[in-house]
Design a protein around this motif. Structure first.
Motif, short mmCIF file in Angstrom:
data_model
loop_
_atom_site.label_atom_id
_atom_site.label_comp_id
_atom_site.label_asym_id
_atom_site.label_seq_id
_atom_site.Cartn_x
_atom_site.Cartn_y
_atom_site.Cartn_z
N LEU A 296 64.89 36.16 45.82
CA LEU A 296 65.77 37.28 46.15
C LEU A 296 66.23 37.12 47.59
O LEU A 296 65.42 37.13 48.51
N LYS A 297 67.52 36.98 47.78
CA LYS A 297 68.11 36.87 49.11
C LYS A 297 69.05 38.06 49.28
O LYS A 297 70.11 38.11 48.67
N GLU A 298 68.60 39.03 50.10
CA GLU A 298 69.28 40.31 50.20
C GLU A 298 69.36 40.91 48.80
O GLU A 298 68.35 41.08 48.14
N GLN A 299 70.57 41.20 48.28
CA GLN A 299 70.64 41.78 46.95
C GLN A 299 70.88 40.73 45.87
O GLN A 299 71.05 41.07 44.70
N ASN A 300 70.90 39.46 46.25
CA ASN A 300 71.24 38.40 45.31
C ASN A 300 70.00 37.81 44.63
O ASN A 300 69.03 37.44 45.30
N VAL A 301 70.06 37.73 43.30
CA VAL A 301 68.99 37.10 42.53
C VAL A 301 69.41 35.65 42.29
O VAL A 301 70.42 35.37 41.62
N LEU A 302 68.65 34.71 42.85
CA LEU A 302 69.00 33.30 42.82
C LEU A 302 67.99 32.51 42.00
O LEU A 302 66.79 32.67 42.16
N LEU A 303 68.49 31.63 41.17
CA LEU A 303 67.65 30.78 40.34
C LEU A 303 67.61 29.38 40.94
O LEU A 303 68.64 28.84 41.37
N ASN A 304 66.40 28.79 40.97
CA ASN A 304 66.19 27.44 41.48
C ASN A 304 66.77 27.27 42.88
O ASN A 304 67.45 26.29 43.19
N TYR A 305 66.50 28.24 43.73
CA TYR A 305 67.01 28.21 45.10
C TYR A 305 66.26 27.16 45.90
O TYR A 305 65.03 27.18 46.00
N GLU A 306 67.01 26.21 46.49
CA GLU A 306 66.41 25.17 47.32
C GLU A 306 67.38 24.79 48.42
O GLU A 306 68.60 24.84 48.24
N THR A 307 66.82 24.41 49.56
CA THR A 307 67.62 23.87 50.66
C THR A 307 67.07 22.50 51.01
O THR A 307 65.89 22.35 51.30
N ASP A 308 67.95 21.49 50.98
CA ASP A 308 67.55 20.12 51.27
C ASP A 308 68.55 19.53 52.27
O ASP A 308 69.74 19.45 51.98
N ASN A 309 68.03 19.16 53.44
CA ASN A 309 68.88 18.60 54.49
C ASN A 309 70.06 19.52 54.81
O ASN A 309 71.19 19.07 55.01
N GLY A 310 69.77 20.81 54.84
CA GLY A 310 70.80 21.78 55.20
C GLY A 310 71.73 22.18 54.08
O GLY A 310 72.61 23.02 54.26
N VAL A 311 71.54 21.60 52.89
CA VAL A 311 72.40 21.92 51.75
C VAL A 311 71.62 22.81 50.80
O VAL A 311 70.53 22.46 50.35
N THR A 312 72.19 23.97 50.48
CA THR A 312 71.55 24.93 49.60
C THR A 312 72.10 24.81 48.18
O THR A 312 73.31 24.70 47.99
N ASP A 313 71.19 24.85 47.22
CA ASP A 313 71.59 24.77 45.81
C ASP A 313 70.89 25.88 45.05
O ASP A 313 69.68 26.08 45.21
N SER A 314 71.63 26.60 44.23
CA SER A 314 71.04 27.66 43.42
C SER A 314 72.07 28.15 42.42
O SER A 314 73.25 27.78 42.48
N ALA A 315 71.62 28.98 41.49
CA ALA A 315 72.51 29.66 40.56
C ALA A 315 72.32 31.16 40.75
O ALA A 315 71.20 31.66 40.66
N LEU A 316 73.40 31.85 41.03
CA LEU A 316 73.37 33.30 41.25
C LEU A 316 73.48 34.02 39.91
O LEU A 316 74.33 33.69 39.08
N VAL A 317 72.62 35.02 39.69
CA VAL A 317 72.74 35.86 38.51
C VAL A 317 73.81 36.92 38.78
O VAL A 317 73.70 37.69 39.74
N ASN A 318 74.86 36.92 37.96
CA ASN A 318 75.93 37.91 38.12
C ASN A 318 75.45 39.24 37.55
O ASN A 318 75.47 39.47 36.35
N ARG A 319 75.02 40.12 38.43
CA ARG A 319 74.37 41.35 37.98
C ARG A 319 75.28 42.24 37.15
O ARG A 319 74.82 42.94 36.25
N VAL A 320 76.58 42.22 37.43
CA VAL A 320 77.51 43.07 36.68
C VAL A 320 77.55 42.68 35.21
O VAL A 320 77.72 43.52 34.32
N TYR A 321 77.37 41.38 34.93
CA TYR A 321 77.45 40.88 33.56
C TYR A 321 76.09 40.49 33.00
O TYR A 321 76.00 39.74 32.02
N SER A 322 75.04 41.00 33.60
CA SER A 322 73.68 40.66 33.16
C SER A 322 72.94 41.91 32.70
O SER A 322 73.50 43.00 32.68
N ASP A 323 71.68 41.72 32.32
CA ASP A 323 70.88 42.81 31.74
C ASP A 323 71.56 43.37 30.49
O ASP A 323 71.56 44.57 30.24
#
Length: 558
Positions: A296-323
């Protein structure tokens, strides 16, 4: 980058709703206490608001039931809501509804627990309706006014009416149970055409078309993380054939096929709304030993969040279209391509009080001065041979420095017959690797729970410990404490010598998943006293073993 897994943090869930409100006017938490004996009695006083729903109660045969003693939460549609719903389904009055229709409506609007809006999270409520489905709450912001909304459909126009047998929330729309399966919802959405084709070709569509049962009684739920065609287009995937080519699919119905594994990685076991995703840091997928991590980054739910050599990779859950609740699970929408990653060992800082049965007790869990005692068989992830397990949350300002101010008490760990001789817990998910294992507890003065062995998946850890270990480092520096194989894991004065954490050994976790940790007492206890367990830490052996530290308010300090 340092990262850690913390099995559940109510703070995270609270943050979700607080952040969601930060740009809106404050919600008015109105509370009305009535002298009426029950929910029905209150509604009878206001026929101009509830007369139609009272007719539903009467026709369903539940009028007397809701008039009786109990602890309920009722989402009561007002007359305007009932009128709108009847028009929606082509009926002119409640008289046109069948008794079964009315029973379904009542069951879907009643929870067997008392839940007021301050206990709402931005996600599912902690207990299901009598119909068996969970309701999802959120915030509706309109014209600068924020109000609670249920299932994205019904706004709570009058919350928190306290009656003799429960809490009533008046809503402006009738709540309607899910009628479509996961596969139906996905396949009927043209935005998911590539994902739908992949489900069909790999054969996963079959399990998503119906609600199956284990042993004819236990529902088998699934959670699907769906990607839209637009998300695929961002990865230059414009068709199912492009997706198959990218993942080198050959015999795509074979579970070992790379495309099959890719699709199976988008399906989680069990029912996991956003509130469930954020309180557990890693989740099993249908691909054996492959997990999805959640941050959880602020209000964002992130899947497989990783930072490698300054590059961030993740998938954001679109809360409006989820649940999106379905008859056999829940659907979430994600904004980036989700693929299987190589996993490195990751710390697990486990608050052992976070047991499903305990967390559902919303009037007790992490409420100061509240507790509950459990008998053998009451907790599915904790087993023991005799005695009881007590959950208790200290009142604010107490001497003890438990994480989240709560703990489990094993009553009573002694070697004698008829007492609790051992207790075994099922861990949260742990990624395979080598871990140092720390046990964290509140000492009891050397009375009970002595000579404790620690077994992990049948492997005995080399160091004994005791709930009686006390005063281990009151006057020692951090370095001196650590050199002896201990640590101060808590936030507070070093003179809190009754809070203890000891390294019991290093273990090789050979498979990613949940594991068993068993404690066995081996020394005679002179007296009887509580055995208060707070946390268990599994920390990769090559990582810092002494940070972070954990506070009574649920915060984590580095």
């Amino acid at each position: 980058m340092k990262k850690f897994i913390k099995p559940a943090a109510l703070l995270i869930v609270i943050t979700l709703i607080v952040v969601g409100l930060s740009q809106c006017k404050k919600i008015k938490i109105a509370t009305l206490t009535t002298d009426d004996a029950n929910l029905v009695g209150y509604m009878e006083k206001y026929p101009e608001t509830y007369s139609d729903f009272l007719k539903v109660l009467d026709k369903s045969g539940t009028y007397a039931y809701m008039n009786a003693y109990g602890t309920y939460t009722l989402f009561a549609p007002n007359n305007d809501a009932m009128k709108s719903y009847l028009q929606e389904i082509g009926k002119s009055s409640v008289d046109d509804l069948t008794a079964d229709d009315c029973k379904t409506m009542v069951r879907y609007h009643v929870l067997i627990d008392t839940i007021s809006t301050p206990s709402f999270t931005d996600g599912k409520l902690p207990v299901p309706t009598m119909y068996g489905e969970y309701l999802v709450t959120g915030i509706n912001n309109e014209n600068g006014v924020s109000r609670y909304i249920v299932n994205r459909r019904a706004i709570i126009v009058q919350p928190n009416i306290h009656t003799g047998n429960g809490i009533l929330h008046t809503i402006d729309h009738v709540l309607v149970p899910s009628k479509k399966t996961l596969y139906q919802v996905i396949s009927e959405n043209s935005n998911y055409s590539i994902f739908t084709k992949a489900l069909i070709e790999t054969g996963y569509d079959g399990i998503l078309k119906t609600l199956a049962y284990k042993n004819d009684t236990t529902p088998i739920w699934y959670t699907v993380l769906a990607q839209s065609d637009a998300v695929y287009a961002n990865s230059k995937i414009y068709s199912y054939d492009d997706l198959k080519a990218k993942y080198k699919g050959v015999n795509v119905k074979d579970p070992k096929d790379s495309l099959n594994m890719y699709v199976g990685y988008h399906i989680l076991t069990n029912l996991k709304f956003l509130a469930d995703l954020v309180v557990t840091p890693a989740h099993e997928t249908l691909v054996p030993q492959e997990v999805i991590t959640v941050a959880l980054k602020e209000q964002n739910v992130l899947l497989n969040y990783e930072t490698d050599n300054g590059v961030t990779d993740s998938a954001l859950v679109n809360r409006v279209y989820s649940d999106i609740a379905c008859t056999n699970g829940v659907l979430h929408d994600i904004n980036n391509n989700l693929y299987i990653k190589v996993r490195n060992p990751t710390p697990v800082y486990w608050d052992v009080a976070e047991q499903p049965e305990i967390m559902k007790l919303t009037s007790i869990f992490r409420k100061g001065g509240k507790g509950q005692t459990f008998q053998v068989g009451d907790l599915k992830d904790i087993t023991w041979n005799a005695g009881t397990v007590e959950y208790y949350c200290n009142t604010p300002g107490a001497k003890d420095l438990f994480y989240w101010n709560d703990r489990l008490n094993f009553q009573y760990l002694k070697t004698t017959s008829g007492n609790m001789n051992w207790v075994e817990l099922t861990t949260p998910l742990i990624i395979k690797g080598r871990y140092k294992v720390w046990v964290c507890w509140r000492a009891n003065g050397g009375i009970t729970g002595l000579g404790m062995q620690t077994w992990i998946d049948g492997v005995l850890m080399p160091r004994l410990w005791s709930f009686g270990d006390y005063n281990y480092g009151k006057y020692l520096t951090e370095a001196e404490v650590q050199a002896a194989g201990w640590k101060r894991y808590y936030v507070g004065a070093s003179t809190a010598d009754h809070m203890a954490s000891k390294l019991v050994g290093t273990v090789e976790i050979t498979t990613t998943g949940r594991h068993k940790i068993k404690f066995v007492t081996t020394e005679v206890s002179p007296k009887t006293q509580g055995c208060w367990l707070d946390m268990i830490h599994f920390i990769p052996e090559n990582m810092d073993q002494y940070k972070p530290k954990f506070a009574t308010d649920g915060s984590v300090v580095y």
